[in-house]
Design a protein around this motif. Structure first.
Motif, PDB file in Angstrom:
ATOM      1  N   TYR A 247       8.535 -11.020   9.131  1.00 10.36           N
ATOM      2  CA  TYR A 247       7.820 -11.698   8.061  1.00 10.36           C
ATOM      3  C   TYR A 247       8.777 -12.062   6.937  1.00 10.36           C
ATOM      4  O   TYR A 247       9.845 -11.467   6.789  1.00 10.36           O
ATOM      5  CB  TYR A 247       6.678 -10.831   7.523  1.00 10.36           C
ATOM      6  CG  TYR A 247       7.093  -9.574   6.791  1.00 10.36           C
ATOM      7  CD1 TYR A 247       7.381  -9.597   5.424  1.00 10.36           C
ATOM      8  CD2 TYR A 247       7.183  -8.355   7.453  1.00 10.36           C
ATOM      9  CE1 TYR A 247       7.756  -8.441   4.746  1.00 10.36           C
ATOM     10  CE2 TYR A 247       7.554  -7.201   6.782  1.00 10.36           C
ATOM     11  CZ  TYR A 247       7.831  -7.250   5.433  1.00 10.36           C
ATOM     12  OH  TYR A 247       8.211  -6.112   4.765  1.00 10.36           O
TER      13      TYR A 247
ATOM     14  N   TYR B 232       1.143  -0.085  10.083  1.00  7.98           N
ATOM     15  CA  TYR B 232       1.104  -1.091   9.024  1.00  7.98           C
ATOM     16  C   TYR B 232       0.113  -0.632   7.949  1.00  7.98           C
ATOM     17  O   TYR B 232      -1.088  -0.867   8.041  1.00  7.98           O
ATOM     18  CB  TYR B 232       0.687  -2.439   9.589  1.00  7.98           C
ATOM     19  CG  TYR B 232       1.055  -3.644   8.728  1.00  7.98           C
ATOM     20  CD1 TYR B 232       1.032  -3.582   7.339  1.00  7.98           C
ATOM     21  CD2 TYR B 232       1.420  -4.840   9.314  1.00  7.98           C
ATOM     22  CE1 TYR B 232       1.365  -4.671   6.560  1.00  7.98           C
ATOM     23  CE2 TYR B 232       1.762  -5.958   8.555  1.00  7.98           C
ATOM     24  CZ  TYR B 232       1.736  -5.860   7.177  1.00  7.98           C
ATOM     25  OH  TYR B 232       2.069  -6.943   6.404  1.00  7.98           O
TER      26      TYR B 232
ATOM     27  N   GLU C 218       2.972  -8.169  14.808  1.00 11.07           N
ATOM     28  CA  GLU C 218       4.327  -7.821  15.209  1.00 11.07           C
ATOM     29  C   GLU C 218       5.296  -8.899  14.754  1.00 11.07           C
ATOM     30  O   GLU C 218       4.892  -9.959  14.284  1.00 11.07           O
ATOM     31  CB  GLU C 218       4.411  -7.664  16.738  1.00 11.07           C
ATOM     32  CG  GLU C 218       3.518  -6.575  17.311  1.00 11.07           C
ATOM     33  CD  GLU C 218       3.584  -6.506  18.815  1.00 11.07           C
ATOM     34  OE1 GLU C 218       4.059  -7.487  19.424  1.00 11.07           O
ATOM     35  OE2 GLU C 218       3.172  -5.483  19.385  1.00 11.07           O
TER      36      GLU C 218
ATOM     37  N   THR D 128       8.042  -6.194  10.737  1.00 10.29           N
ATOM     38  CA  THR D 128       6.702  -5.686  10.448  1.00 10.29           C
ATOM     39  C   THR D 128       6.667  -4.168  10.623  1.00 10.29           C
ATOM     40  O   THR D 128       7.129  -3.642  11.641  1.00 10.29           O
ATOM     41  CB  THR D 128       5.681  -6.338  11.384  1.00 10.29           C
ATOM     42  OG1 THR D 128       5.662  -7.748  11.130  1.00 10.29           O
ATOM     43  CG2 THR D 128       4.281  -5.771  11.161  1.00 10.29           C
TER      44      THR D 128
ATOM     45  N   ARG E  95       3.301 -11.266   2.104  1.00 11.86           N
ATOM     46  CA  ARG E  95       4.105 -11.479   3.305  1.00 11.86           C
ATOM     47  C   ARG E  95       3.552 -12.620   4.149  1.00 11.86           C
ATOM     48  O   ARG E  95       2.351 -12.711   4.370  1.00 11.86           O
ATOM     49  CB  ARG E  95       4.119 -10.205   4.153  1.00 11.86           C
ATOM     50  CG  ARG E  95       4.674  -8.996   3.434  1.00 11.86           C
ATOM     51  CD  ARG E  95       4.385  -7.706   4.179  1.00 11.86           C
ATOM     52  NE  ARG E  95       4.985  -6.554   3.494  1.00 11.86           N
ATOM     53  CZ  ARG E  95       4.764  -5.293   3.818  1.00 11.86           C
ATOM     54  NH1 ARG E  95       3.935  -5.005   4.813  1.00 11.86           N
ATOM     55  NH2 ARG E  95       5.349  -4.316   3.146  1.00 11.86           N
TER      56      ARG E  95
ATOM     57  N   HIS F  67       3.810 -13.658   7.878  1.00  7.46           N
ATOM     58  CA  HIS F  67       4.241 -13.269   9.215  1.00  7.46           C
ATOM     59  C   HIS F  67       4.437 -14.531  10.045  1.00  7.46           C
ATOM     60  O   HIS F  67       3.507 -15.317  10.228  1.00  7.46           O
ATOM     61  CB  HIS F  67       3.209 -12.337   9.833  1.00  7.46           C
ATOM     62  CG  HIS F  67       3.139 -11.012   9.147  1.00  7.46           C
ATOM     63  ND1 HIS F  67       3.899  -9.932   9.535  1.00  7.46           N
ATOM     64  CD2 HIS F  67       2.429 -10.598   8.065  1.00  7.46           C
ATOM     65  CE1 HIS F  67       3.651  -8.898   8.741  1.00  7.46           C
ATOM     66  NE2 HIS F  67       2.758  -9.275   7.836  1.00  7.46           N
TER      67      HIS F  67
END
Length: 283
Positions: free
Chosen positions: A179, A195, A176, A191, A203, A205
């Motif tokens: 990113y 996904y 969550e 995010t 990415r 995060h």
């Protein structure tokens, strides 16, 4: 020192490998790079790691796939021009040493250390070791200890390439927040939910995410548990894989990198120790 009975030592093309086979799982580790190449739990006999069929397994360059060790910087975040220093640091291109091994009912534990921890770009006094536990899960702990008299800052990652049957049938859950998108000038983005990987993905995060699940065809396959991290990196080169010399043009269909990472700078005081840990949990 000689390894325990569950570990066999072999050599090929100038590289030394440790092959683990116990009652719970098998694994393969290259001492070049301290690089884990395979983890197959005997509960389902399914490989959890992906290694490129074109990976260099002769010491000429870092191994593509498995679990590369990134240290003491991530990517090209070393403060110099891109290409001036090796990407992801200098531990993944040196020969590591077997320090200790042991067997018990929960599996096989192996401790490794690199040949050196000081090189151009990082001149600080420290010890680095990696402890790998092969059992019903695979635990990988990358341990950094400041043995000097001054603090220093570093980054690191366990750059794990997970095997998936097909990337277009794969989802990630448990991630969550925002990113940074390397492919869009490091723009901050939310995010996605669900996904899915639908194109080239790179990415970072920006949260100490502890648990992420990789689902294949709607079924839980592998859980990634992280400790000591400040971020989680997700990468798949998609069709750009065709431009990567040691990767099959279609290899992106069967791999997904979910990387337990320190990317925002960790300062370690004298005598302080930090452990970056990733646990691979079969589902």
């Amino acid at each position: 020192m000689p390894p325990v009975s569950s570990v066999t030592v072999s050599e090929s093309n100038g590289l030394t490998f440790l092959d683990v086979d116990n009652a719970l799982a098998t694994a393969r580790i290259s001492l070049f790079g301290g690089h884990i190449l395979s983890y197959v739990p005997k509960s389902d006999d399914k490989e959890r790691l992906w290694v490129s069929p074109h990976a260099y397994l002769n010491g000429e360059r870092p191994i593509r796939g498995g679990i590369p060790v990134c240290w003491p910087w991530f990517s090209d975040d070393h403060g110099r021009e891109k290409g001036a220093l090796p990407s992801h640091g200098f531990l993944r291109t040196q020969v590591w040493k077997l320090i200790d091994s042991k067997d018990d009912d929960s599996g096989t534990t192996i401790e490794l250390s690199p040949s050196f921890t000081r090189a151009d770009g990082f001149e600080n006094e420290c010890n680095v070791s990696m402890v790998i536990k092969v059992g019903n899960t695979m635990d990988i702990s990358l341990i950094t200890e400041n043995t000097g008299v001054a603090p220093f800052e570093f980054n690191c990652a366990l750059h794990t390439y997970f095997h998936v049957d097909h990337i277009q049938h794969t989802l990630i859950s448990g991630i969550e927040g925002q990113y940074k998108d390397k492919l869009d000038n490091w723009a901050l983005k939310a995010t996605p939910t669900p996904y899915a990987i639908t194109g080239e993905t790179d990415r970072i995060h920006l949260a100490p995410i502890k648990t992420a699940d990789i689902e294949v065809d709607g079924n839980a396959f592998t859980q990634v548990v992280s400790e000591g991290n400040d971020s989680l990196v997700v990468w798949n080169p998609w069709q750009s894989a065709a431009s990567i010399s040691d990767m099959d043009p279609f290899g992106y269909k069967h791999m997904l990198c979910v990387e337990t990472s320190l990317t925002q700078g960790k300062t370690l005081a004298p005598s302080e120790c930090h452990t970056l840990k990733q646990t691979i949990v079969p589902r």
